[in-house]
Write a protein that holds these residues in place. Structure first.
Motif, PDB file in Angstrom:
ATOM      1  N   ILE A 193       9.909 -15.445 -17.958  1.00  0.00           N
ATOM      2  CA  ILE A 193       9.690 -15.847 -19.355  1.00  0.00           C
ATOM      3  C   ILE A 193      10.694 -15.128 -20.260  1.00  0.00           C
ATOM      4  CG2 ILE A 193       8.076 -15.857 -21.284  1.00  0.00           C
ATOM      5  CD1 ILE A 193       5.790 -15.910 -19.250  1.00  0.00           C
ATOM      6  N   ALA A 194      10.879 -13.840 -20.035  1.00  0.00           N
ATOM      7  CA  ALA A 194      11.833 -13.076 -20.848  1.00  0.00           C
ATOM      8  C   ALA A 194      13.229 -13.664 -20.736  1.00  0.00           C
ATOM      9  CB  ALA A 194      11.827 -11.609 -20.414  1.00  0.00           C
ATOM     10  N   TRP A 195      13.614 -14.053 -19.534  1.00  0.00           N
ATOM     11  CA  TRP A 195      14.943 -14.656 -19.331  1.00  0.00           C
ATOM     12  C   TRP A 195      15.083 -15.930 -20.145  1.00  0.00           C
ATOM     13  CZ3 TRP A 195      17.780 -18.820 -17.897  1.00  0.00           C
ATOM     14  CH2 TRP A 195      19.079 -18.608 -17.441  1.00  0.00           C
ATOM     15  N   LEU A 196      14.061 -16.759 -20.114  1.00  0.00           N
ATOM     16  CA  LEU A 196      14.109 -18.005 -20.875  1.00  0.00           C
ATOM     17  C   LEU A 196      14.238 -17.747 -22.373  1.00  0.00           C
ATOM     18  CD1 LEU A 196      11.395 -20.047 -18.940  1.00  0.00           C
ATOM     19  CD2 LEU A 196      13.820 -20.645 -19.122  1.00  0.00           C
ATOM     20  N   VAL A 197      13.484 -16.787 -22.867  1.00  0.00           N
ATOM     21  CA  VAL A 197      13.549 -16.456 -24.296  1.00  0.00           C
ATOM     22  C   VAL A 197      14.943 -15.961 -24.665  1.00  0.00           C
ATOM     23  CG1 VAL A 197      12.706 -14.872 -26.076  1.00  0.00           C
ATOM     24  CG2 VAL A 197      11.084 -15.979 -24.508  1.00  0.00           C
ATOM     25  N   GLY A 252      12.985 -27.403 -37.940  1.00  0.00           N
ATOM     26  CA  GLY A 252      14.212 -26.701 -37.602  1.00  0.00           C
ATOM     27  C   GLY A 252      13.966 -25.313 -37.055  1.00  0.00           C
ATOM     28  N   ILE A 253      12.799 -25.116 -36.437  1.00  0.00           N
ATOM     29  CA  ILE A 253      12.430 -23.810 -35.883  1.00  0.00           C
ATOM     30  C   ILE A 253      12.689 -23.804 -34.382  1.00  0.00           C
ATOM     31  CG2 ILE A 253      10.450 -22.309 -35.350  1.00  0.00           C
ATOM     32  CD1 ILE A 253       9.350 -23.065 -38.122  1.00  0.00           C
ATOM     33  N   THR A 254      13.281 -22.734 -33.895  1.00  0.00           N
ATOM     34  CA  THR A 254      13.603 -22.643 -32.480  1.00  0.00           C
ATOM     35  C   THR A 254      12.334 -22.609 -31.629  1.00  0.00           C
ATOM     36  OG1 THR A 254      15.617 -21.410 -32.975  1.00  0.00           O
ATOM     37  CG2 THR A 254      14.826 -21.333 -30.715  1.00  0.00           C
ATOM     38  N   TYR A 255      12.284 -23.510 -30.653  1.00  0.00           N
ATOM     39  CA  TYR A 255      11.176 -23.575 -29.700  1.00  0.00           C
ATOM     40  C   TYR A 255      11.761 -23.469 -28.294  1.00  0.00           C
ATOM     41  CZ  TYR A 255       7.425 -25.516 -26.823  1.00  0.00           C
ATOM     42  OH  TYR A 255       6.470 -25.702 -25.848  1.00  0.00           O
ATOM     43  N   VAL A 256      11.241 -22.561 -27.501  1.00  0.00           N
ATOM     44  CA  VAL A 256      11.720 -22.389 -26.135  1.00  0.00           C
ATOM     45  C   VAL A 256      10.753 -23.061 -25.165  1.00  0.00           C
ATOM     46  CG1 VAL A 256      12.297 -20.744 -24.318  1.00  0.00           C
ATOM     47  CG2 VAL A 256      12.897 -20.237 -26.686  1.00  0.00           C
ATOM     48  N   ASP A 257      11.239 -24.040 -24.444  1.00  0.00           N
ATOM     49  CA  ASP A 257      10.439 -24.733 -23.446  1.00  0.00           C
ATOM     50  C   ASP A 257      10.311 -23.842 -22.211  1.00  0.00           C
ATOM     51  OD1 ASP A 257      11.107 -27.624 -21.292  1.00  0.00           O
ATOM     52  OD2 ASP A 257       9.274 -26.472 -21.587  1.00  0.00           O
ATOM     53  N   CYS A 258       9.136 -23.322 -21.958  1.00  0.00           N
ATOM     54  CA  CYS A 258       8.881 -22.546 -20.742  1.00  0.00           C
ATOM     55  C   CYS A 258       8.188 -23.387 -19.678  1.00  0.00           C
ATOM     56  CB  CYS A 258       8.012 -21.326 -21.066  1.00  0.00           C
ATOM     57  SG  CYS A 258       8.806 -20.086 -22.102  1.00  0.00           S
ATOM     58  N   TYR A 259       7.573 -24.504 -20.099  1.00  0.00           N
ATOM     59  CA  TYR A 259       6.772 -25.278 -19.153  1.00  0.00           C
ATOM     60  C   TYR A 259       7.623 -25.893 -18.042  1.00  0.00           C
ATOM     61  CZ  TYR A 259       3.615 -28.511 -16.964  1.00  0.00           C
ATOM     62  OH  TYR A 259       2.893 -29.166 -16.013  1.00  0.00           O
ATOM     63  N   THR A 299      22.494 -26.352 -19.493  1.00  0.00           N
ATOM     64  CA  THR A 299      22.040 -27.681 -19.105  1.00  0.00           C
ATOM     65  C   THR A 299      20.991 -27.646 -18.015  1.00  0.00           C
ATOM     66  OG1 THR A 299      23.911 -27.811 -17.574  1.00  0.00           O
ATOM     67  CG2 THR A 299      24.208 -28.794 -19.750  1.00  0.00           C
ATOM     68  N   GLN A 300      20.779 -26.482 -17.379  1.00  0.00           N
ATOM     69  CA  GLN A 300      19.752 -26.410 -16.346  1.00  0.00           C
ATOM     70  C   GLN A 300      18.352 -26.559 -16.918  1.00  0.00           C
ATOM     71  OE1 GLN A 300      21.760 -23.913 -17.288  1.00  0.00           O
ATOM     72  NE2 GLN A 300      20.910 -21.885 -16.854  1.00  0.00           N
ATOM     73  N   PHE A 301      18.214 -26.548 -18.251  1.00  0.00           N
ATOM     74  CA  PHE A 301      16.903 -26.674 -18.860  1.00  0.00           C
ATOM     75  C   PHE A 301      16.616 -28.098 -19.314  1.00  0.00           C
ATOM     76  CE2 PHE A 301      16.019 -22.348 -18.625  1.00  0.00           C
ATOM     77  CZ  PHE A 301      17.125 -21.632 -19.001  1.00  0.00           C
ATOM     78  N   THR A 302      17.370 -29.090 -18.815  1.00  0.00           N
ATOM     79  CA  THR A 302      17.171 -30.472 -19.258  1.00  0.00           C
ATOM     80  C   THR A 302      16.814 -31.362 -18.079  1.00  0.00           C
ATOM     81  OG1 THR A 302      19.495 -30.964 -19.022  1.00  0.00           O
ATOM     82  CG2 THR A 302      18.779 -30.132 -21.149  1.00  0.00           C
ATOM     83  N   SER A 303      16.260 -32.572 -18.320  1.00  0.00           N
ATOM     84  CA  SER A 303      15.756 -33.457 -17.265  1.00  0.00           C
ATOM     85  C   SER A 303      16.165 -34.901 -17.428  1.00  0.00           C
ATOM     86  CB  SER A 303      14.232 -33.416 -17.220  1.00  0.00           C
ATOM     87  OG  SER A 303      13.721 -34.495 -16.494  1.00  0.00           O
ATOM     88  N   ASP A 304      16.166 -35.638 -16.297  1.00  0.00           N
ATOM     89  CA  ASP A 304      16.519 -37.049 -16.294  1.00  0.00           C
ATOM     90  C   ASP A 304      15.410 -37.955 -16.786  1.00  0.00           C
ATOM     91  OD1 ASP A 304      18.466 -36.876 -13.272  1.00  0.00           O
ATOM     92  OD2 ASP A 304      19.072 -36.815 -15.350  1.00  0.00           O
ATOM     93  N   ALA A 305      14.224 -37.407 -17.011  1.00  0.00           N
ATOM     94  CA  ALA A 305      13.082 -38.252 -17.372  1.00  0.00           C
ATOM     95  C   ALA A 305      13.396 -39.060 -18.616  1.00  0.00           C
ATOM     96  CB  ALA A 305      11.858 -37.381 -17.620  1.00  0.00           C
ATOM     97  N   PRO A 306      13.258 -40.408 -18.571  1.00  0.00           N
ATOM     98  CA  PRO A 306      13.614 -41.229 -19.726  1.00  0.00           C
ATOM     99  C   PRO A 306      12.549 -41.209 -20.805  1.00  0.00           C
ATOM    100  CG  PRO A 306      12.751 -42.600 -17.972  1.00  0.00           C
ATOM    101  CD  PRO A 306      12.803 -41.196 -17.432  1.00  0.00           C
ATOM    102  N   GLY A 307      12.999 -41.330 -22.055  1.00  0.00           N
ATOM    103  CA  GLY A 307      12.082 -41.587 -23.160  1.00  0.00           C
ATOM    104  C   GLY A 307      11.146 -40.459 -23.498  1.00  0.00           C
ATOM    105  N   ARG A 308      10.352 -40.020 -22.551  1.00  0.00           N
ATOM    106  CA  ARG A 308       9.282 -39.072 -22.816  1.00  0.00           C
ATOM    107  C   ARG A 308       9.798 -37.776 -23.401  1.00  0.00           C
ATOM    108  NH1 ARG A 308       4.984 -36.882 -18.334  1.00  0.00           N
ATOM    109  NH2 ARG A 308       3.584 -35.839 -19.763  1.00  0.00           N
ATOM    110  N   GLY A 330      14.967 -12.061 -14.172  1.00  0.00           N
ATOM    111  CA  GLY A 330      14.895 -13.302 -13.419  1.00  0.00           C
ATOM    112  C   GLY A 330      16.090 -14.176 -13.671  1.00  0.00           C
ATOM    113  N   GLY A 331      16.049 -15.359 -13.047  1.00  0.00           N
ATOM    114  CA  GLY A 331      17.086 -16.354 -13.230  1.00  0.00           C
ATOM    115  C   GLY A 331      16.516 -17.696 -12.897  1.00  0.00           C
ATOM    116  N   ILE A 332      16.794 -18.693 -13.703  1.00  0.00           N
ATOM    117  CA  ILE A 332      16.319 -20.045 -13.442  1.00  0.00           C
ATOM    118  C   ILE A 332      17.412 -20.794 -12.721  1.00  0.00           C
ATOM    119  CG2 ILE A 332      15.383 -22.133 -14.481  1.00  0.00           C
ATOM    120  CD1 ILE A 332      13.664 -19.673 -14.904  1.00  0.00           C
ATOM    121  N   PRO A 333      17.164 -21.290 -11.509  1.00  0.00           N
ATOM    122  CA  PRO A 333      18.217 -21.971 -10.756  1.00  0.00           C
ATOM    123  C   PRO A 333      18.687 -23.231 -11.452  1.00  0.00           C
ATOM    124  CG  PRO A 333      16.079 -22.359  -9.757  1.00  0.00           C
ATOM    125  CD  PRO A 333      15.875 -21.327 -10.838  1.00  0.00           C
ATOM    126  N   ALA A 334      19.959 -23.552 -11.263  1.00  0.00           N
ATOM    127  CA  ALA A 334      20.515 -24.769 -11.851  1.00  0.00           C
ATOM    128  C   ALA A 334      19.865 -25.986 -11.236  1.00  0.00           C
ATOM    129  CB  ALA A 334      22.017 -24.802 -11.632  1.00  0.00           C
TER     130      ALA A 334
END
Length: 279
Positions: free
Chosen positions: A263-267, A226-233, A33-42, A11-15
């Motif tokens: 999911i595999a792509w994200l990991v 300091g443990i790697t966590y992959v955001d899939c949500y 950077t495609q895995f980040t969001s503009d949502a403030p604070g939260r 798979g591929g996650i679009p930018a």
């Protein structure tokens, strides 16, 4: 990047527009950077490890009150030897870890293992996903099931993916956080390298709100250690192919080939090789 997964089965996650990540520490290299969001604070980064912890309300499932999350002070490190490394890698979780619903029978675990081949890595992988498991079930069984499989291996690795059944069963956030923290601390204090794969969205908006909240909590628990966590949500919550795969599945809850490829792509693209010290 195409929004298809049939070409290479990962798979591929679009930018998307740049977004801030959860407090996930090393899971988000700057090149993704495609895995980040503009949502403030939260979605601000979690604070560094400290002795404090969230309040712990009564556990709806057990009627007990969880104690505070332990202060993390690791007493051992993962041993990475020179030359060919004898690695025992265990994937622990529920139905998503088991790959339920994938017509190829690979799930995301099989796809990740297939792409974790290296001349310096002698890898023995075990999938210990059990349908219906909660984080409490994982706490109860991880030691007895994992340690025999690590016997004789010089390097021990644990990949965790659990939590959706916590939400479905009505487990409190405090109890779920504590269960995850306990496994992470017990494993890392024994010199076991741990990697956490986050929760995935469903077709149920109300359930998704609770899953997203738990995903943030899991990211915080991992960040404090300091443990790697992959955001899939969040990458999948607005991904058309993921949602279409769920809608087409017999139970409308588990993905098929395309979804597991995502999911595999994200990991694989969020700290996997760094975690394994592979160049």
């Amino acid at each position: 990047m195409s929004d298809r997964t049939d070409r290479n089965d990962t798979g591929g996650i679009p930018a998307e527009a740049p977004r801030e990540s959860y407090g996930v520490g090393p899971a988000y290299p700057s090149s993704h950077t495609q895995f980040t969001s503009d949502a403030p604070g939260r979605y601000a980064a979690a604070p560094a490890a400290d002795t404090g912890s969230p309040d712990a309300p009564a556990d709806a499932a057990s009627g007990s009150t969880p104690t505070e999350e332990p202060y993390y002070a690791p007493s051992a490190e993962v041993t990475v030897t020179d030359g060919v490394r004898d690695v025992g890698m265990i994937f622990l979780g529920a139905s998503l870890t088991a790959g339920y619903g994938d017509p190829k029978g690979l799930g995301w675990v099989g796809r990740v293992v297939a792409r974790t081949q290296h001349p310096d890595l002698d890898l023995t992988a075990y999938n210990l996903g059990v349908r219906g498991n909660t984080s409490g079930d994982v706490v109860a069984r991880w030691g007895a099931e994992c340690h025999p499989r690590w016997k004789g291996r010089t390097e021990r690795r644990l990949v965790l993916n659990v939590g959706t059944n916590d939400v479905i069963s009505g487990m409190t956030m405090a109890r779920s956080r504590l269960n995850l923290a306990n496994v992470l601390d017990e494993a890392t204090n024994a010199g076991i390298g741990v990697f956490v794969v986050g929760l995935t969205p469903t077709l149920d908006d109300e359930l998704n709100r609770k899953i997203e909240a738990l995903a943030e909590a899991q990211a915080d628990v991992c960040s404090r250690r300091g443990i790697t966590y992959v955001d899939c949500y969040r990458p999948l919550a607005t991904h058309d192919q993921w949602m279409a795969d769920l809608a087409a599945s017999p139970d409308r809850s588990h993905p098929g080939q395309a979804g597991y490829g995502l999911i595999a792509w994200l990991v694989l693209h969020n700290g996997w090789n760094d975690w394994l010290s592979l160049s």
